[in-house]
Design an enzyme around this catalytic site. Structure first.
Site, mmCIF file in Angstrom:
data_model
loop_
_atom_site.group_PDB
_atom_site.id
_atom_site.type_symbol
_atom_site.label_atom_id
_atom_site.label_comp_id
_atom_site.label_asym_id
_atom_site.label_seq_id
_atom_site.Cartn_x
_atom_site.Cartn_y
_atom_site.Cartn_z
ATOM 1 N N ASP A 1 -0.350 4.823 0.891
ATOM 2 C CA ASP A 1 -0.753 5.908 1.760
ATOM 3 C C ASP A 1 -0.736 5.584 3.514
ATOM 4 O O ASP A 1 -1.423 4.610 3.523
ATOM 5 C CB ASP A 1 -1.963 6.760 1.548
ATOM 6 C CG ASP A 1 -2.062 7.529 0.197
ATOM 7 O OD1 ASP A 1 -1.501 8.492 0.295
ATOM 8 O OD2 ASP A 1 -2.818 7.125 -0.600
ATOM 9 N N ASP B 1 0.911 -1.236 0.040
ATOM 10 C CA ASP B 1 0.060 -0.079 -0.081
ATOM 11 C C ASP B 1 0.960 1.239 0.189
ATOM 12 O O ASP B 1 1.913 1.071 0.298
ATOM 13 C CB ASP B 1 -1.048 0.038 1.205
ATOM 14 C CG ASP B 1 -1.950 1.258 1.514
ATOM 15 O OD1 ASP B 1 -2.276 1.659 0.589
ATOM 16 O OD2 ASP B 1 -1.666 1.627 2.494
ATOM 17 N N ASP C 1 -2.037 -0.808 5.765
ATOM 18 C CA ASP C 1 -2.671 -0.336 7.218
ATOM 19 C C ASP C 1 -3.832 -0.138 7.471
ATOM 20 O O ASP C 1 -4.458 -0.209 8.548
ATOM 21 C CB ASP C 1 -2.017 1.155 7.402
ATOM 22 C CG ASP C 1 -2.527 2.185 6.417
ATOM 23 O OD1 ASP C 1 -2.875 1.680 5.352
ATOM 24 O OD2 ASP C 1 -2.658 3.099 7.190
#
Length: 271
Positions: free
Chosen positions: A26, A24, A194
């Site tokens: 961001d 990922d 996250d």
């Protein structure tokens, strides 16, 4: 998919790697989530954004719809949005060291993002420099609203890679292209994430790194998805070095992650 087709269709396979790191963007590579940062500061604000994330995590709303609402609340011209983010988004302090190690050890890094490719590329160019071009970026896109230019007030909107999917960008599609390769060429697959945009990827990798204290851990524990915990990319680098050197296995790392969650060391309360 045969070896030759893999080399053509899957860029990360061109060097015949034994390991590939999918991640990922961001809040994982970066310290802040660029989309959250825009929403909180020039969109409809943090309170509504957090409610949308909670609704997605709890199955009340699909990520695609929650994310579109976030992006629709931002009317700043797109070029100004990019400048705003380039000026404010910071890199995890250890990611560059990890990335240099990955380049030196033929471990391609592929970014799978629920965000927009032009923003990601601009931020990475600013934070990493020319080597950012060696990183494959797969995300959503941006387009003009009818009769407008993206660089005017209220002129842009997000264009999803997989508009038919509730994720907008279904990361599992890319991961399954690699996981379905023949055993003699299939690389070991890592993934780091996250939050709610990573739910589609959680089950599709050999070892999932879930960021301490974030929503992805809550989801994985609830759905019995194996994972290991990371706080920053120094711990990811250490674990990857151990695995690639044969000092531990992905299964052992995942078991350690679940034990960390049960002991409270993952930053979220164990159920």
């Amino acid at each position: 998919m045969g070896v030759q087709n893999a080399l053509v269709d899957l860029p990360a396979m061109r060097t015949n790697p034994k390991f590939i790191f999918f991640t990922d963007f961001d809040g994982t590579i970066t310290l802040q989530d660029s989309n959250d940062y825009m929403t909180d500061n020039i969109g409809y604000g943090g309170e509504l954004r957090r409610k949308g994330n909670a609704d997605t995590l709890n199955g009340v709303k699909q990520f695609r719809d929650s994310f579109r609402e976030m992006m629709d609340s931002i009317t700043t011209p797109y070029d100004e949005c990019i400048k705003f983010l380039v000026d404010n988004i910071k890199l995890d302090p250890y990611f560059k060291e990890f990335y240099e190690w990955s380049l030196a050890n033929n471990i391609p890094v592929v970014v799978l993002s629920g965000g927009m490719e032009p923003i990601i590329k601009a931020i990475l160019q600013n934070l990493i420099g020319p080597d950012a071009d060696k990183m494959e970026i797969i995300g959503n896109f941006v387009g003009p609203r009818p009769g407008k230019s993206i660089n005017e007030q209220g002129g842009w909107e997000i264009v999803f890679k997989h508009p038919e999917s509730g994720f907008g960008h279904d990361k599992s599609v890319t991961l399954r292209q690699y996981s379905s390769l023949p055993a003699d060429v299939r690389p070991t697959m890592f993934y780091a994430g996250d939050g709610v945009s990573d739910l589609s990827a959680a089950r599709e990798t050999d070892l999932l790194f879930a960021k301490k204290g974030h929503d992805l851990i809550t989801y994985c524990a609830r759905e019995n998805v194996p994972f290991t915990v990371f706080e920053d990319w120094s711990s990811i680098l250490q674990k990857c070095k151990e695995i690639t050197a044969g000092k531990t296995t992905v299964q052992e790392a995942a078991r350690e992650g679940f034990e960390a969650y049960k002991s409270g060391a993952a930053g979220v309360k164990a159920a």
